[in-house]
Each structure stands twice: as C-alpha cells, then as structure tokens.
Design a protein around this motif. Structure first.
Motif, PDB file in Angstrom:
ATOM      1  N   CYS A 184     -16.264  -1.963  -8.011  1.00 18.15           N
ATOM      2  CA  CYS A 184     -14.820  -2.017  -8.261  1.00 18.15           C
ATOM      3  C   CYS A 184     -14.097  -0.877  -7.537  1.00 18.15           C
ATOM      4  N   LEU A 185     -14.620   0.331  -7.648  1.00 16.90           N
ATOM      5  CA  LEU A 185     -13.994   1.484  -7.011  1.00 16.90           C
ATOM      6  C   LEU A 185     -14.039   1.374  -5.493  1.00 16.90           C
ATOM      7  N   ASN A 186     -15.080   0.752  -4.952  1.00 24.11           N
ATOM      8  CA  ASN A 186     -15.144   0.534  -3.506  1.00 24.11           C
ATOM      9  C   ASN A 186     -14.040  -0.423  -3.050  1.00 24.11           C
ATOM     10  N   ASP A 187     -13.779  -1.460  -3.849  1.00 25.61           N
ATOM     11  CA  ASP A 187     -12.693  -2.392  -3.530  1.00 25.61           C
ATOM     12  C   ASP A 187     -11.344  -1.663  -3.541  1.00 25.61           C
ATOM     13  N   ILE A 188     -11.152  -0.809  -4.539  1.00 21.75           N
ATOM     14  CA  ILE A 188      -9.905  -0.045  -4.636  1.00 21.75           C
ATOM     15  C   ILE A 188      -9.767   0.908  -3.453  1.00 21.75           C
ATOM     16  N   LYS A 189     -10.861   1.536  -3.091  1.00 22.67           N
ATOM     17  CA  LYS A 189     -10.852   2.471  -1.957  1.00 22.67           C
ATOM     18  C   LYS A 189     -10.434   1.762  -0.668  1.00 22.67           C
ATOM     19  N   LEU A 190     -11.000   0.585  -0.427  1.00 23.78           N
ATOM     20  CA  LEU A 190     -10.658  -0.172   0.780  1.00 23.78           C
ATOM     21  C   LEU A 190      -9.182  -0.554   0.791  1.00 23.78           C
ATOM     22  N   TYR A 191      -8.673  -0.962  -0.374  1.00 22.95           N
ATOM     23  CA  TYR A 191      -7.255  -1.342  -0.442  1.00 22.95           C
ATOM     24  C   TYR A 191      -6.355  -0.133  -0.187  1.00 22.95           C
ATOM     25  N   LEU A 192      -6.693   1.002  -0.765  1.00 25.82           N
ATOM     26  CA  LEU A 192      -5.866   2.201  -0.573  1.00 25.82           C
ATOM     27  C   LEU A 192      -5.876   2.655   0.884  1.00 25.82           C
ATOM     28  N   GLN A 193      -6.998   2.511   1.547  1.00 22.91           N
ATOM     29  CA  GLN A 193      -7.064   2.864   2.967  1.00 22.91           C
ATOM     30  C   GLN A 193      -6.152   1.947   3.786  1.00 22.91           C
ATOM     31  N   SER A 194      -6.186   0.658   3.466  1.00 19.92           N
ATOM     32  CA  SER A 194      -5.312  -0.292   4.144  1.00 19.92           C
ATOM     33  C   SER A 194      -3.848  -0.035   3.785  1.00 19.92           C
ATOM     34  N   LEU A 195      -3.607   0.314   2.525  1.00 19.99           N
ATOM     35  CA  LEU A 195      -2.253   0.598   2.066  1.00 19.99           C
ATOM     36  C   LEU A 195      -1.654   1.781   2.827  1.00 19.99           C
ATOM     37  N   LEU A 196      -2.443   2.819   3.044  1.00 17.03           N
ATOM     38  CA  LEU A 196      -1.975   3.983   3.795  1.00 17.03           C
ATOM     39  C   LEU A 196      -1.591   3.585   5.216  1.00 17.03           C
ATOM     40  N   GLU A 197      -2.397   2.742   5.827  1.00 14.83           N
ATOM     41  CA  GLU A 197      -2.130   2.294   7.199  1.00 14.83           C
ATOM     42  C   GLU A 197      -0.793   1.568   7.291  1.00 14.83           C
ATOM     43  N   TYR A 198      -0.559   0.635   6.386  1.00 10.40           N
ATOM     44  CA  TYR A 198       0.674  -0.149   6.444  1.00 10.40           C
ATOM     45  C   TYR A 198       1.878   0.629   5.931  1.00 10.40           C
ATOM     46  N   LYS A 199       1.651   1.577   5.016  1.00  4.70           N
ATOM     47  CA  LYS A 199       2.755   2.430   4.556  1.00  4.70           C
ATOM     48  C   LYS A 199       3.263   3.302   5.704  1.00  4.70           C
ATOM     49  N   SER A 200       2.372   3.753   6.572  1.00  3.48           N
ATOM     50  CA  SER A 200       2.781   4.554   7.734  1.00  3.48           C
ATOM     51  C   SER A 200       3.680   3.733   8.650  1.00  3.48           C
ATOM     52  N   LYS A 201       3.351   2.458   8.829  1.00  2.00           N
ATOM     53  CA  LYS A 201       4.192   1.574   9.639  1.00  2.00           C
ATOM     54  C   LYS A 201       5.549   1.356   8.966  1.00  2.00           C
ATOM     55  N   TYR A 202       5.530   1.190   7.659  1.00  4.96           N
ATOM     56  CA  TYR A 202       6.767   1.009   6.893  1.00  4.96           C
ATOM     57  C   TYR A 202       7.692   2.211   7.054  1.00  4.96           C
ATOM     58  N   ASP A 203       7.127   3.410   6.967  1.00  6.57           N
ATOM     59  CA  ASP A 203       7.923   4.627   7.111  1.00  6.57           C
ATOM     60  C   ASP A 203       8.554   4.720   8.492  1.00  6.57           C
ATOM     61  N   LYS A 204       7.832   4.274   9.514  1.00  5.38           N
ATOM     62  CA  LYS A 204       8.386   4.287  10.879  1.00  5.38           C
ATOM     63  C   LYS A 204       9.530   3.283  11.008  1.00  5.38           C
ATOM     64  N   TYR A 205       9.377   2.131  10.356  1.00  2.00           N
ATOM     65  CA  TYR A 205      10.441   1.132  10.388  1.00  2.00           C
ATOM     66  C   TYR A 205      11.709   1.658   9.722  1.00  2.00           C
ATOM     67  N   ILE A 206      11.542   2.424   8.642  1.00  2.00           N
ATOM     68  CA  ILE A 206      12.698   2.997   7.948  1.00  2.00           C
ATOM     69  C   ILE A 206      13.475   3.916   8.877  1.00  2.00           C
ATOM     70  N   GLU A 207      12.750   4.702   9.668  1.00  2.00           N
ATOM     71  CA  GLU A 207      13.405   5.606  10.613  1.00  2.00           C
ATOM     72  C   GLU A 207      14.182   4.843  11.682  1.00  2.00           C
ATOM     73  N   ILE A 208      13.677   3.668  12.050  1.00  2.00           N
ATOM     74  CA  ILE A 208      14.309   2.887  13.110  1.00  2.00           C
ATOM     75  C   ILE A 208      15.422   1.998  12.567  1.00  2.00           C
ATOM     76  N   ASP A 209      15.102   1.243  11.514  1.00  2.00           N
ATOM     77  CA  ASP A 209      16.053   0.257  10.984  1.00  2.00           C
ATOM     78  C   ASP A 209      15.686  -0.044   9.527  1.00  2.00           C
ATOM     79  N   LYS A 210      16.498   0.414   8.594  1.00  2.00           N
ATOM     80  CA  LYS A 210      16.211   0.209   7.171  1.00  2.00           C
ATOM     81  C   LYS A 210      16.212  -1.263   6.792  1.00  2.00           C
TER      82      LYS A 210
END
Length: 292
Positions: free
Chosen positions: A10-36
């Motif tokens: 279970c914790l391995n599944d959560i770990k994988l999701y959080l790693q993916s979440l960090l990746e896409y959150k970084s893209k989201y933050d860049k989009y905010i800087e460009i166009d909210k």
C-alpha cells in the motif's frame, strides 16, 4: 513496528502516486506563471493518478474523482481502503512522512487529523502523545524529533509551525460549519496573532485576502477597509494543512465536504474500510490480506 506485506504494498502505491503528483504539480506551477486560466483546466492530481494507472482488487483501473479546495485549485486526494484491524493509523503516520518527504519537501507544517467519534479521538491522541508508541515514533522520525500534538482549544504560533510538525486533532462535528457548537473555529479569537498582520495595516490585510479569498474578515466586499479575523479556521486556510480523515466515509455529507475543502488543504488522505462513491481508493487491502 514491522510492517505487514500488504502495508508495504500500500505504501509503495502511495509513494509512486506522490512522485507522479510532484511531477505534474511542477508543470501546474509553471502554467500558473504563464497563464492562470490555462492552469485552471490542468488537473494535476488527475493526470498523476492516470499516469500511475491505479487498480482495484480485481485488477481494474480506478477512475479519479476530481475535487477542488477552497481556493478553487485542484485538490490531491486519495483513500487508503483498509479493513478494521489493518493498521490504518500506522499507515496514516507513514503516509504523512511520505507526503512531506516526497511531495511537500519539508519536515514541518500542519497536519489536521479528523476523527468521527470521541472514542477514536481519545485512542488516537493518546497514542500520538506517547513518545514510546510506534505511531509517535514514526512522526518523530519524520520531523527530526520535533512533533507537537495539539487539540482544537490549543494555541500555537508561526514559530511552532515553522519549527515543528504540528498535528492537530479535530472531531468530525467540528468539520460541519452549520454546527453551532463548533462555529468557534471560525470566530475571531486571541492567540493566533502571529499569523496575521497588525490590525491597523489595512493594505496587508487586503493582500492576505487577495491571496486567500476564502478568509473570514470584518467588513464586506466593498468596504474601505477589511480586517481578517484571527480565528483558527483562518489559520488553517493560510497554512494549507495535510488533512487525514479517519472513517472517511462518514465525512461525505455536503456540509462536511465543503468545510474540509474550505480549509485549503494541500492534500487529503481518507482512511476507510468502505470508501463511498466519490472517493479515490489508492490501495485495496482486503480481509484475505489480513488473514495471510
């Protein structure tokens, strides 16, 4: 405390999701800087979920149910499906560590831990306050030995949150804005002044409201001046807590959901043996897993 095989999985599944979440959150933050406006439609928690291809106990892909916080931002949320006796509290403390280590990249901050009954409340808080208990030891390892366990009536400062992992216990009725007995969370109160500008710095109050539009404040939208209420509810909104919801299926009334999301959580983790429709089960621990 040695983890069981199903807990590790279970914790391995959560770990994988959080790693993916960090990746896409970084893209989201860049989009905010460009166009909210462009960022508004970029549901990074859903994209992370789909990349991980989360599956249920039958091996079927689990679709993601999007949610938004009180700032109308995409809200990462998932449910740990675990039967009674499956070690849900231990999994919750381990998950807090994973969230801070992988996703939020910090050891300090606020965790709001919501429970449905007085019995569970007392059992959980007693365990978390016992430095010899495995639950507390996990939190202390995560925070470097700087853990504070608080209740709704306790006061804390910006320094407490900046230097410690602060876990605040809250009963589920307090997550219902319409409950008159629990409206105190949203009332102006002393003891939280360090989180807010001085009363006479109106511009600073305006800027804080602009950053967190769902804060409660004195005055109205068109007032010449506005003053943010020094309430616990407003502190929670500013701190963007991790929220843990025990017996998560009991927190799906419209009022409870609205109030929980209105705390502007950075992420919500539910614990439930019977996840309701609308939840996002990330792991599916079964009775057979426990028997094995």
């Amino acid at each position: 405390m040695k983890l069981k095989e199903y807990q590790i999985r279970c914790l391995n599944d959560i770990k994988l999701y959080l790693q993916s979440l960090l990746e896409y959150k970084s893209k989201y933050d860049k989009y905010i800087e460009i166009d909210k406006d462009m960022a508004f439609d970029y549901d990074f928690p859903k994209k992370a979920w789909e990349q991980c291809d989360i599956k249920n106990a039958e091996g079927e892909s689990v679709s993601y149910n999007p949610k938004r916080n009180g700032l109308n931002e995409p809200l990462p949320n998932f449910c740990i499906k675990v039967p009674t006796g499956g070690g849900k509290t231990l999994l919750a403390t381990r998950t807090i560590d994973l969230i801070n280590t992988i996703y939020l990249k910090k050891k300090t901050g606020l965790v709001l831990w919501i429970v449905p009954t007085n019995q569970i409340y007392r059992q959980t808080i007693n365990s978390l306050r016992d430095r010899e208990h495995p639950y507390r030891q996990v939190l202390d390892l995560s925070s470097g030995g700087r853990t504070l366990i608080l209740e709704k009536g306790d006061r804390f400062t910006t320094q407490d949150v900046n230097e410690n992992l602060v876990v605040m216990m809250l009963m589920l009725p307090s997550a219902n804005r319409r409950n008159k007995e629990t409206l105190k969370i949203f009332q102006d109160a002393g003891g939280f002044d360090s989180f807010f500008p001085p009363d006479d710095e109106f511009k600073a109050h305006e800027e804080l409201i602009e950053k967190f539009p769902n804060l409660d404040y004195f005055g109205d939208k068109d007032s010449f001046w506005k003053q943010v209420k020094t309430s616990l509810g407003n502190v929670l909104r500013i701190l963007r807590p991790i929220i843990i919801i025990d017996e998560g299926q009991k927190a799906y009334s419209e009022n409870a959901q609205k109030t929980i999301r209105n705390f502007n959580p950075s992420i919500v983790v539910e614990l439930s043996a019977t996840p309701p429709a609308g939840s996002n089960p990330i792991c599916h621990i079964t009775g057979q897993d426990l028997n094995r």
